[in-house]
Design a protein around this motif. Structure first.
Motif, mmCIF file in Angstrom:
data_model
loop_
_atom_site.group_PDB
_atom_site.id
_atom_site.type_symbol
_atom_site.label_atom_id
_atom_site.label_comp_id
_atom_site.label_asym_id
_atom_site.label_seq_id
_atom_site.Cartn_x
_atom_site.Cartn_y
_atom_site.Cartn_z
ATOM 1 N N LYS A 350 0.861 -1.181 0.000
ATOM 2 C CA LYS A 350 0.000 0.000 0.000
ATOM 3 C C LYS A 350 0.900 1.234 0.000
ATOM 4 N N LEU A 351 0.656 2.161 -0.944
ATOM 5 C CA LEU A 351 1.412 3.403 -1.053
ATOM 6 C C LEU A 351 0.441 4.575 -1.127
ATOM 7 N N LEU A 375 -1.145 -9.863 15.891
ATOM 8 C CA LEU A 375 -1.215 -8.436 16.223
ATOM 9 C C LEU A 375 -2.635 -7.904 15.976
ATOM 10 N N GLU A 376 -3.625 -8.760 16.202
ATOM 11 C CA GLU A 376 -5.008 -8.353 15.960
ATOM 12 C C GLU A 376 -5.446 -7.190 16.842
ATOM 13 N N ASN A 377 -4.805 -7.026 17.996
ATOM 14 C CA ASN A 377 -5.197 -5.952 18.918
ATOM 15 C C ASN A 377 -4.508 -4.623 18.614
ATOM 16 N N TYR A 378 -3.725 -4.587 17.543
ATOM 17 C CA TYR A 378 -2.951 -3.386 17.223
ATOM 18 C C TYR A 378 -3.287 -2.889 15.818
ATOM 19 N N VAL A 379 -3.076 -1.591 15.614
ATOM 20 C CA VAL A 379 -3.132 -0.997 14.286
ATOM 21 C C VAL A 379 -1.808 -0.281 14.040
ATOM 22 N N VAL A 380 -1.377 -0.282 12.781
ATOM 23 C CA VAL A 380 -0.106 0.354 12.426
ATOM 24 C C VAL A 380 -0.390 1.275 11.237
ATOM 25 N N ASP A 381 -0.599 2.550 11.512
ATOM 26 C CA ASP A 381 -0.888 3.510 10.458
ATOM 27 C C ASP A 381 0.349 3.749 9.607
ATOM 28 N N GLY A 382 0.150 4.305 8.415
ATOM 29 C CA GLY A 382 1.297 4.590 7.568
ATOM 30 C C GLY A 382 0.896 5.043 6.182
ATOM 31 N N VAL A 383 1.880 5.543 5.445
ATOM 32 C CA VAL A 383 1.676 5.955 4.060
ATOM 33 C C VAL A 383 2.382 5.028 3.081
ATOM 34 N N ALA A 384 3.199 4.112 3.598
ATOM 35 C CA ALA A 384 3.840 3.090 2.771
ATOM 36 C C ALA A 384 3.937 1.825 3.601
ATOM 37 N N VAL A 426 5.251 -11.192 8.126
ATOM 38 C CA VAL A 426 6.253 -10.127 8.229
ATOM 39 C C VAL A 426 5.653 -8.868 7.625
ATOM 40 N N GLY A 427 5.809 -7.721 8.310
ATOM 41 C CA GLY A 427 5.242 -6.486 7.799
ATOM 42 C C GLY A 427 6.098 -5.278 8.112
ATOM 43 N N TYR A 428 5.751 -4.181 7.462
ATOM 44 C CA TYR A 428 6.441 -2.907 7.687
ATOM 45 C C TYR A 428 5.476 -1.789 7.309
ATOM 46 N N SER A 429 5.446 -0.722 8.119
ATOM 47 C CA SER A 429 4.597 0.424 7.819
ATOM 48 C C SER A 429 5.342 1.704 8.160
ATOM 49 N N TYR A 430 5.496 2.562 7.140
ATOM 50 C CA TYR A 430 6.255 3.800 7.305
ATOM 51 C C TYR A 430 5.308 4.965 7.560
ATOM 52 N N LEU A 439 5.388 0.085 16.753
ATOM 53 C CA LEU A 439 5.510 -0.801 15.616
ATOM 54 C C LEU A 439 5.793 -0.102 14.294
ATOM 55 N N ASN A 440 5.769 1.208 14.263
ATOM 56 C CA ASN A 440 6.015 1.913 13.003
ATOM 57 C C ASN A 440 7.499 1.987 12.665
ATOM 58 N N ASN A 441 7.774 2.054 11.356
ATOM 59 C CA ASN A 441 9.129 2.287 10.835
ATOM 60 C C ASN A 441 10.131 1.231 11.304
#
Length: 483
Positions: A350-351, A375-384, A426-430, A439-441
């Motif tokens: 997602k970009l 990580l169902e109890n968490y959200v990780v916002d981001g633009v990438a 495995v995930g990543y959110s910037y 959890l970001n970056n």
């Protein structure tokens, strides 16, 4: 609650359209080994379809992939018919599709498809959690029954026999929701062009005002839908869509949404960046294009094949300078079966641009299907953002349980499949300017094992024991389908 409605549906279906045990093999031929290496040309003399009381025959024929008069190598005829069976089943119009080969004479054959139609009309009571998943409802909201929506859900599939769908929701409780959607995928004679039209009106008495340490923060904190503060958020949406399906596996969608959203001034005081620049009301059009490729043995629970999509969205379209978002979403999922072992890899991306977006536009991991198991109890916002899911499955059980229903001396059965699985994500959110985040970056990862239960009408219950890099673990329940 997400589990309740599907369970009610399945219970209802057991007493209306439970399956009979297979009285014939999927593909019957006197000697299949005789044709496995035979390159002799065989003509498809006739194609017969039976059992379709509601569904138009041409809707089924569209999925077969070959027609009367076509020539096929003898060794390839069984794979082609099996592929046709899968395509017909993937319309999700039938409980079962049983093909047969008959009258193999003089270099020509007749092909029969016996279908067992599903029940298409469901006026059901509606009972659903407002939280993202069952675990969030239990762990963070103490399983409060005040945090549910209830009302009437009217679902009518295959309205005209052309696989069209009508949805009408009349919902109250925690959220007020009044909506209707009509989807007609085959509006023309060539069965390539379709359309969608819909409208929805929603009101909320509690709002996710911001996120803190990757947890959603609601206002009011202890509001369960009956607060004296009244309505804190309202959304009105109109939807218009066009679809184009040139063949069995490729689909194109263009959608235009007209949206108005507003929140109470109290929310803007808490988070001035909710809509950006202290705004409490935004109206904007939203245009999107989606390309979808699906070539799977089963859409509901795939074990073989590949699926992919790419979607480009523009929010604002220059009509409202306060709203400007370009968003690209993509996914590719590969499913492989080796002997009795099933492997899958699902990749998501997602970009979003411009990168400086208000809170309203930065949802990413943790919403919808884009979550890490554990990580169902968490959200990780981001633009990438990116996400990879790896899963190994193996079937433990496949049975058909008899019911008390009999017709013409035949007992009806309900199928149940159970798969054991192990998985890792495995995930990543910037996020350009992260504040109070765990959890970001950074790379985030989870793993676990569990079982999947699949039964009538593709209902699925996923029981998973997962762990994450924060040192947490627990039992998680899901009812979402794979795609």
């Amino acid at each position: 609650m997400r589990i309740i409605s599907p369970l009610l549906l399945c219970l209802f279906c057991v007493f209306t359209s439970a399956q009979k045990p297979n009285s014939i093999k999927r593909i019957f031929i006197a000697d299949t080994t005789a044709v496995q290496n035979d390159s002799t040309k065989v003509v498809i003399r006739n194609i017969f379809i039976t059992g379709n009381r509601k569904t138009k025959e041409y809707i089924i024929r569209r999925e077969i992939g070959f027609k009367e008069g076509d020539t096929v190598e003898a060794y390839n005829i069984i794979p082609k018919i099996e592929r046709a069976r899968e395509n017909i089943y993937n319309t999700q119009l039938f409980l079962e599709v049983l093909p047969q080969i008959r009258n193999w004479l003089n270099g020509a054959v007749d092909v029969y498809f016996e279908v067992k139609e599903r029940w298409y009309l469901f006026p059901l009571p509606y009972f659903k959690l407002v939280d993202r998943n069952l675990n969030q409802w239990i762990d963070e909201q103490k399983a409060s029954l005040k945090r549910v929506n209830y009302g009437l859900k009217f679902s009518w599939n295959n309205v005209s026999g052309r696989n069209d769908k009508l949805r009408i929701y009349l919902v109250t409780g925690y959220t007020r929701q009044y909506s209707f959607t009509y989807d007609q995928p085959f509006a023309d004679r060539k069965l390539r062009h379709g359309f969608t039209v819909g409208f929805s009106f929603n009101q909320n008495r509690q709002v996710n005002a911001y996120n803190d340490f990757n947890k959603q923060v609601f206002f009011p904190v202890n509001n369960y839908g009956n607060s004296e503060l009244g309505i804190l958020k309202q959304q009105v949406r109109g939807e218009f869509g066009y679809s184009y399906r040139p063949d069995i596996y490729h689909r194109h969608y263009v959608r235009l949404n007209i949206i108005n959203e507003k929140v109470a001034d109290t929310i803007i005081k808490i988070n001035p960046n909710y809509f950006g620049d202290g705004r409490s009301n935004v109206s904007f059009p939203e245009l999107s294009y989606t390309y979808n490729y699906t070539n799977l043995d089963s859409i509901a629970y795939p074990l073989r094949g590949i699926a992919a999509y790419v979607s480009l969205l523009q929010r604002g379209m220059g009509f409202n300078k306060a709203v400007n978002l370009w968003q690209l979403d993509f996914n590719i999922s590969k499913y492989i079966t080796i002997a009795k072992n099933h492997f899958s890899v699902q990749l998501y991306g997602k970009l979003k641009t411009p990168g400086n977006q208000p809170f309203y536009n930065i949802k990413s991991l943790g919403y919808g299907e884009l979550y890490l198991r554990g990580l169902e109890n968490y959200v990780v916002d981001g633009v990438a953002s990116g996400l990879a899911k790896f899963t190994y499955r193996r079937k433990l059980l496949h049975v058909s349980l008899p019911t008390l229903i009999k017709r013409n001396g035949v007992t009806y059965h309900v199928p149940i499949k159970i798969y054991a699985k192990a998985y890792g994500d495995v995930g990543y959110s910037y996020l350009p300017h992260p504040v109070n985040t765990l959890l970001n970056n950074k790379m985030i990862y989870t793993g676990g094992f569990g079982i999947d239960i699949i039964t009538l009408y593709d209902f699925q219950l996923k029981i998973e024991f997962s762990f994450n890099q924060l040192g947490q673990n627990g039992l998680f329940l899901h009812t979402q389908k794979e795609l």
